[in-house]
Design a protein around this motif. Structure first.
Motif, mmCIF file in Angstrom:
data_model
loop_
_atom_site.group_PDB
_atom_site.id
_atom_site.type_symbol
_atom_site.label_atom_id
_atom_site.label_comp_id
_atom_site.label_asym_id
_atom_site.label_seq_id
_atom_site.Cartn_x
_atom_site.Cartn_y
_atom_site.Cartn_z
ATOM 1 N N SER A 39 0.846 -1.191 0.000
ATOM 2 C CA SER A 39 0.000 0.000 0.000
ATOM 3 C C SER A 39 0.880 1.239 0.000
ATOM 4 C CB SER A 39 -0.908 -0.012 1.239
ATOM 5 O OG SER A 39 -0.103 -0.004 2.400
ATOM 6 N N GLU A 40 0.244 2.402 0.130
ATOM 7 C CA GLU A 40 0.980 3.662 0.205
ATOM 8 C C GLU A 40 0.795 4.274 1.588
ATOM 9 O OE1 GLU A 40 -0.002 6.275 -3.038
ATOM 10 O OE2 GLU A 40 0.495 4.780 -4.541
ATOM 11 N N THR A 41 1.106 3.508 2.591
ATOM 12 C CA THR A 41 0.944 3.957 3.973
ATOM 13 C C THR A 41 2.305 4.296 4.580
ATOM 14 O OG1 THR A 41 1.132 1.711 4.805
ATOM 15 C CG2 THR A 41 -1.093 2.498 4.278
ATOM 16 N N ARG A 42 2.270 4.868 5.782
ATOM 17 C CA ARG A 42 3.504 5.198 6.490
ATOM 18 C C ARG A 42 4.289 3.921 6.792
ATOM 19 N NH1 ARG A 42 2.202 8.287 11.429
ATOM 20 N NH2 ARG A 42 1.896 9.968 9.967
ATOM 21 N N GLU A 43 3.569 2.877 7.165
ATOM 22 C CA GLU A 43 4.224 1.602 7.451
ATOM 23 C C GLU A 43 4.949 1.070 6.211
ATOM 24 O OE1 GLU A 43 2.944 -2.931 8.668
ATOM 25 O OE2 GLU A 43 1.621 -1.289 9.235
ATOM 26 N N ALA A 44 4.284 1.133 5.052
ATOM 27 C CA ALA A 44 4.901 0.681 3.802
ATOM 28 C C ALA A 44 6.115 1.545 3.456
ATOM 29 C CB ALA A 44 3.871 0.709 2.674
ATOM 30 N N LEU A 45 6.004 2.834 3.718
ATOM 31 C CA LEU A 45 7.128 3.748 3.470
ATOM 32 C C LEU A 45 8.346 3.356 4.302
ATOM 33 C CD1 LEU A 45 8.333 6.467 2.356
ATOM 34 C CD2 LEU A 45 7.357 7.541 4.381
ATOM 35 N N LEU A 46 8.148 3.160 5.598
ATOM 36 C CA LEU A 46 9.263 2.838 6.491
ATOM 37 C C LEU A 46 9.861 1.465 6.184
ATOM 38 C CD1 LEU A 46 7.843 4.330 9.809
ATOM 39 C CD2 LEU A 46 9.536 5.333 8.272
ATOM 40 N N GLU A 47 9.005 0.476 5.927
ATOM 41 C CA GLU A 47 9.511 -0.856 5.578
ATOM 42 C C GLU A 47 10.295 -0.810 4.266
ATOM 43 O OE1 GLU A 47 6.288 -3.661 5.444
ATOM 44 O OE2 GLU A 47 5.945 -3.559 7.602
ATOM 45 N N GLY A 48 9.766 -0.097 3.275
ATOM 46 C CA GLY A 48 10.439 0.009 1.985
ATOM 47 C C GLY A 48 11.783 0.706 2.090
ATOM 48 N N LEU A 49 11.845 1.794 2.874
ATOM 49 C CA LEU A 49 13.111 2.503 3.061
ATOM 50 C C LEU A 49 14.140 1.605 3.761
ATOM 51 C CD1 LEU A 49 11.967 6.121 4.053
ATOM 52 C CD2 LEU A 49 13.039 5.394 1.922
ATOM 53 N N ALA A 50 13.695 0.837 4.751
ATOM 54 C CA ALA A 50 14.618 -0.071 5.461
ATOM 55 C C ALA A 50 15.205 -1.103 4.496
ATOM 56 C CB ALA A 50 13.896 -0.755 6.618
ATOM 57 N N VAL A 51 14.365 -1.649 3.610
ATOM 58 C CA VAL A 51 14.841 -2.632 2.627
ATOM 59 C C VAL A 51 15.880 -1.997 1.700
ATOM 60 C CG1 VAL A 51 14.134 -4.028 0.640
ATOM 61 C CG2 VAL A 51 12.763 -4.048 2.726
ATOM 62 N N ILE A 52 15.585 -0.791 1.207
ATOM 63 C CA ILE A 52 16.505 -0.109 0.286
ATOM 64 C C ILE A 52 17.818 0.240 0.989
ATOM 65 C CG2 ILE A 52 16.876 1.975 -1.099
ATOM 66 C CD1 ILE A 52 13.858 1.916 -1.756
ATOM 67 N N PHE A 53 17.745 0.775 2.231
ATOM 68 C CA PHE A 53 18.957 1.148 2.960
ATOM 69 C C PHE A 53 19.835 -0.071 3.215
ATOM 70 C CE2 PHE A 53 16.502 4.904 5.014
ATOM 71 C CZ PHE A 53 16.595 5.614 3.831
ATOM 72 N N ASN A 54 19.225 -1.216 3.558
ATOM 73 C CA ASN A 54 19.998 -2.445 3.755
ATOM 74 C C ASN A 54 20.650 -2.876 2.453
ATOM 75 O OD1 ASN A 54 19.559 -2.778 6.507
ATOM 76 N ND2 ASN A 54 17.638 -3.880 6.181
ATOM 77 N N TYR A 55 19.939 -2.692 1.347
ATOM 78 C CA TYR A 55 20.487 -3.120 0.049
ATOM 79 C C TYR A 55 21.676 -2.257 -0.376
ATOM 80 C CZ TYR A 55 20.811 -4.159 -4.927
ATOM 81 O OH TYR A 55 21.284 -4.508 -6.163
ATOM 82 N N ILE A 56 21.545 -0.923 -0.251
ATOM 83 C CA ILE A 56 22.622 -0.032 -0.721
ATOM 84 C C ILE A 56 23.711 0.145 0.339
ATOM 85 C CG2 ILE A 56 21.149 1.173 -2.355
ATOM 86 C CD1 ILE A 56 20.946 3.507 -0.435
ATOM 87 N N GLY A 57 23.424 -0.219 1.575
ATOM 88 C CA GLY A 57 24.443 -0.168 2.616
ATOM 89 C C GLY A 57 24.714 1.210 3.194
ATOM 90 N N CYS A 58 23.835 2.150 2.988
ATOM 91 C CA CYS A 58 23.993 3.491 3.569
ATOM 92 C C CYS A 58 22.635 4.175 3.656
ATOM 93 C CB CYS A 58 24.974 4.328 2.753
ATOM 94 S SG CYS A 58 24.405 4.708 1.101
ATOM 95 N N VAL A 59 22.644 5.318 4.355
ATOM 96 C CA VAL A 59 21.427 6.120 4.533
ATOM 97 C C VAL A 59 21.736 7.522 4.007
ATOM 98 C CG1 VAL A 59 19.793 7.078 6.203
ATOM 99 C CG2 VAL A 59 20.726 4.789 6.542
ATOM 100 N N PRO A 60 20.854 8.109 3.170
ATOM 101 C CA PRO A 60 21.109 9.475 2.686
ATOM 102 C C PRO A 60 21.073 10.499 3.815
ATOM 103 C CG PRO A 60 19.202 8.479 1.570
ATOM 104 C CD PRO A 60 19.641 7.547 2.620
ATOM 105 N N ARG A 61 21.769 11.622 3.605
ATOM 106 C CA ARG A 61 21.781 12.697 4.597
ATOM 107 C C ARG A 61 20.403 13.303 4.767
ATOM 108 N NH1 ARG A 61 25.903 16.664 2.476
ATOM 109 N NH2 ARG A 61 26.253 15.166 0.844
ATOM 110 N N SER A 62 19.689 13.489 3.653
ATOM 111 C CA SER A 62 18.330 14.024 3.729
ATOM 112 C C SER A 62 17.504 13.407 2.607
ATOM 113 C CB SER A 62 18.321 15.552 3.649
ATOM 114 O OG SER A 62 18.830 15.962 2.395
ATOM 115 N N ILE A 63 16.193 13.323 2.867
ATOM 116 C CA ILE A 63 15.266 12.742 1.891
ATOM 117 C C ILE A 63 14.127 13.732 1.679
ATOM 118 C CG2 ILE A 63 13.723 10.832 1.365
ATOM 119 C CD1 ILE A 63 15.359 9.100 3.246
ATOM 120 N N TRP A 64 13.800 13.971 0.451
ATOM 121 C CA TRP A 64 12.678 14.851 0.115
ATOM 122 C C TRP A 64 11.473 13.995 -0.159
ATOM 123 C CZ3 TRP A 64 15.618 17.710 -4.284
ATOM 124 C CH2 TRP A 64 16.717 18.379 -3.747
#
Length: 195
Positions: free
Chosen positions: A170-195
């Protein structure tokens, strides 16, 4: 029209060498009246005589300006477009409309710039490294031999044009946070800021 060098030569022949208008005319091949004109001329600043002709669009400009000023109080989607103004001029002022739709569009553009400001304003897009943009999107895929619409979370880095996507339920806050966690684990870093 003579060049400045030719004028100097004619004047030099007359004032310094004492030649007559006729002699200068035959020496230079220029008309007698031209020679006389440049010898007797005192002001050498070019003066252009241009007959001011009324422009066919001048009568339309106040009408268009009035309509655009009225549009300021309307919602943006209810304002006149250049095509709508041209059509309205054809029906309401056909006797005054002696120009093409292209001319009307140019007038509308000029008048809108006067009212709303120049259209050349822009936002400078500057993307320092380490900044990311995130948004949801949709894609279609087959599930159990049926074409279905799915949602996805897209994280992109404008500086490098790199992008990563994760399918979400879905397009919920939970989906947003889970999706970001998956991407951050994949790329191995976290951006300084997100728009």
């Amino acid at each position: 029209m003579l060049t400045i060098t030719q004028v100097h030569y004619i004047r030099e022949l007359f004032y310094e060498e004492g030649k007559s208008y006729s002699e200068i005319s035959s020496m230079t091949g220029k008309n007698y009246r031209t020679v006389k004109k440049y010898i007797e001329m005192e002001d050498f600043n070019e003066q252009y005589h241009q007959a001011l002709r009324p422009n066919k669009s001048d009568v339309l400009r106040p009408i268009i300006q009035k309509w655009l000023l009225e549009d300021q109080s309307r919602h943006r989607k209810q304002r006149h477009t250049a095509t709508r103004i041209y059509d309205r001029l054809k029906t309401e002022h056909s006797d005054l409309l002696e120009v093409s739709d292209r001319t009307v569009r140019n007038i509308v553009k000029e008048e809108k710039e006067k009212i709303y400001g120049s259209g050349s304003a822009y936002l400078q897009l500057h993307h320092p490294g380490g900044e990311a943009q995130v948004d949801f999107g949709t894609f279609e895929a087959y599930e159990n031999n049926t074409l279905k619409k799915f949602r996805e979370l897209i994280l992109s880095f404008p500086k490098s044009n790199a992008g990563f996507a994760v399918a979400t339920k879905s397009e919920t806050r939970e989906a947003l946070l889970e999706g970001l966690a998956v991407i951050f684990n994949y790329i191995g870093c976290v951006p300084r800021s997100i728009w």
